[in-house]
Design a protein around this motif. Sequence first.
Motif, mmCIF file in Angstrom:
data_model
loop_
_atom_site.group_PDB
_atom_site.id
_atom_site.type_symbol
_atom_site.label_atom_id
_atom_site.label_comp_id
_atom_site.label_asym_id
_atom_site.label_seq_id
_atom_site.Cartn_x
_atom_site.Cartn_y
_atom_site.Cartn_z
ATOM 1 N N VAL A 61 0.849 -1.189 0.000
ATOM 2 C CA VAL A 61 0.000 0.000 0.000
ATOM 3 C C VAL A 61 0.884 1.237 0.000
ATOM 4 N N PRO A 62 0.649 2.195 -0.907
ATOM 5 C CA PRO A 62 1.461 3.413 -0.917
ATOM 6 C C PRO A 62 1.411 4.129 0.429
ATOM 7 N N GLY A 63 2.560 4.378 1.032
ATOM 8 C CA GLY A 63 2.596 5.052 2.329
ATOM 9 C C GLY A 63 2.307 4.150 3.497
ATOM 10 N N GLY A 64 2.071 2.856 3.235
ATOM 11 C CA GLY A 64 1.749 1.922 4.312
ATOM 12 C C GLY A 64 0.275 1.918 4.630
ATOM 13 N N GLY A 65 -0.160 0.921 5.374
ATOM 14 C CA GLY A 65 -1.563 0.827 5.751
ATOM 15 C C GLY A 65 -2.148 -0.523 5.392
ATOM 16 N N ASN A 66 -3.397 -0.703 5.755
ATOM 17 C CA ASN A 66 -4.103 -1.962 5.547
ATOM 18 C C ASN A 66 -4.608 -2.054 4.114
ATOM 19 N N TYR A 67 -4.293 -3.162 3.443
ATOM 20 C CA TYR A 67 -4.697 -3.288 2.041
ATOM 21 C C TYR A 67 -6.210 -3.353 1.886
ATOM 22 N N ARG A 68 -6.898 -3.959 2.840
ATOM 23 C CA ARG A 68 -8.351 -4.045 2.716
ATOM 24 C C ARG A 68 -8.987 -2.660 2.779
ATOM 25 N N SER A 69 -8.430 -1.775 3.600
ATOM 26 C CA SER A 69 -8.931 -0.402 3.614
ATOM 27 C C SER A 69 -8.568 0.329 2.325
ATOM 28 N N PHE A 70 -7.466 -0.073 1.706
ATOM 29 C CA PHE A 70 -7.028 0.531 0.451
ATOM 30 C C PHE A 70 -7.982 0.197 -0.687
ATOM 31 N N ILE A 71 -8.461 -1.070 -0.738
ATOM 32 C CA ILE A 71 -9.251 -1.464 -1.907
ATOM 33 C C ILE A 71 -10.731 -1.109 -1.796
ATOM 34 N N ILE A 72 -11.246 -0.819 -0.606
ATOM 35 C CA ILE A 72 -12.680 -0.540 -0.492
ATOM 36 C C ILE A 72 -13.087 0.661 -1.343
ATOM 37 N N PRO A 73 -12.407 1.821 -1.283
ATOM 38 C CA PRO A 73 -12.784 2.904 -2.199
ATOM 39 C C PRO A 73 -12.658 2.501 -3.666
ATOM 40 N N GLY A 74 -11.652 1.669 -3.967
ATOM 41 C CA GLY A 74 -11.519 1.190 -5.335
ATOM 42 C C GLY A 74 -12.692 0.338 -5.767
ATOM 43 N N MET A 75 -13.175 -0.510 -4.878
ATOM 44 C CA MET A 75 -14.326 -1.349 -5.221
ATOM 45 C C MET A 75 -15.612 -0.535 -5.281
ATOM 46 N N PHE A 76 -15.716 0.511 -4.464
ATOM 47 C CA PHE A 76 -16.849 1.432 -4.618
ATOM 48 C C PHE A 76 -16.919 1.926 -6.066
ATOM 49 N N ALA A 77 -15.776 2.418 -6.555
ATOM 50 C CA ALA A 77 -15.738 2.993 -7.900
ATOM 51 C C ALA A 77 -15.928 1.930 -8.978
ATOM 52 N N MET A 78 -15.335 0.759 -8.790
ATOM 53 C CA MET A 78 -15.503 -0.303 -9.776
ATOM 54 C C MET A 78 -16.959 -0.725 -9.884
ATOM 55 N N THR A 79 -17.661 -0.733 -8.774
ATOM 56 C CA THR A 79 -19.079 -1.069 -8.796
ATOM 57 C C THR A 79 -19.853 -0.058 -9.619
ATOM 58 N N MET A 80 -19.481 1.232 -9.500
ATOM 59 C CA MET A 80 -20.142 2.262 -10.298
ATOM 60 C C MET A 80 -19.843 2.072 -11.785
ATOM 61 N N VAL A 81 -18.610 1.734 -12.114
ATOM 62 C CA VAL A 81 -18.223 1.573 -13.519
ATOM 63 C C VAL A 81 -18.871 0.337 -14.124
ATOM 64 N N PHE A 82 -18.866 -0.764 -13.390
ATOM 65 C CA PHE A 82 -19.460 -1.988 -13.923
ATOM 66 C C PHE A 82 -20.977 -1.866 -14.091
ATOM 67 N N GLY A 83 -21.567 -0.864 -13.441
ATOM 68 C CA GLY A 83 -22.998 -0.634 -13.630
ATOM 69 C C GLY A 83 -23.369 -0.267 -15.048
ATOM 70 N N VAL A 84 -22.380 0.150 -15.866
ATOM 71 C CA VAL A 84 -22.645 0.444 -17.270
ATOM 72 C C VAL A 84 -23.267 -0.766 -17.965
ATOM 73 N N GLU A 85 -22.825 -1.957 -17.576
ATOM 74 C CA GLU A 85 -23.350 -3.169 -18.198
ATOM 75 C C GLU A 85 -24.850 -3.312 -17.917
ATOM 76 N N ASN A 86 -25.288 -2.996 -16.708
ATOM 77 C CA ASN A 86 -26.712 -3.089 -16.378
ATOM 78 C C ASN A 86 -27.520 -2.094 -17.203
ATOM 79 N N THR A 87 -27.024 -0.861 -17.296
ATOM 80 C CA THR A 87 -27.721 0.153 -18.081
ATOM 81 C C THR A 87 -27.813 -0.279 -19.538
ATOM 82 N N PHE A 88 -26.685 -0.699 -20.083
ATOM 83 C CA PHE A 88 -26.647 -1.126 -21.479
ATOM 84 C C PHE A 88 -27.643 -2.257 -21.742
#
Length: 271
Positions: A61-88
Amino acid sequence: MMTLPETPAGRLRWVVADTRTLTARALAHWARRPGEVVVGLLFPVMVVLMMGYLFGGQMDVPGGGNYRSFIIPGMFAMTMVFGVENTFTAIAADASKGVTDRFRSMPTSPSAVIAGRGAADLLHALAALAVMAACGLLIGWRAHDGAARALAGLGLLLLLRFALIWLGVYLGLIAKGPEAVVAVQVLVWPIGFLSSALVDPGTMPGWLGAIAEWNPMSATVTACRELFGDPGGAGGSWPARHSVLMAVAWPLLITAVFFPLAARRYRTMGR
């Protein structure tokens, strides 16, 4: 034959009423297929658990820290992006079955057809964020910088989803049918993974890391980490230092491009 309203106030009431009706239609479809909805909401949770617990020990993790806390914001955003498939898929299915043509032949507000889909998808995005937040809290993720900044981060996530709705609508209207979702996945999945969502772009080859840094999704991810106070929020590149600005600018640009394209395509279908 129904007479269309002539005053601005009447037209506004017409649009709002039709949007509400079409939003309810989309929600009714989900209510009749709860299994699909549940699977769609739980898939990101599976990815978080797999990445966080199976591979997390190998991730820096850049700067140190817990990886699970690192990926949660990333998964928030990925969920928003993958929603394109539902709309389509929803838009393409209506178009291929003639439902869209039926709406266009009825005294239905044209903007309400698109707005109703958008409102329903935003409600789905809210449900997805709630599920992901609950998952994050269970595995130790927290928003450390107060409720106001946390809400601002969630607002940026919904802004990204709002912008991508119009991309999904446009692609759905030009597609030959819902089976073309494979082509959308070819577009969406590289955007999702070629980003800062799961790994630090600094670990990538220079040119690839630069692409990841300028990815619209990376802007939202980095901004959310900064607003939530999570690991990996800081960065030395220009996009990382101005992540909140970029997390607003990218969705506005995407909306400015694809909303008019979607509206024009809807108006000219069948010509």
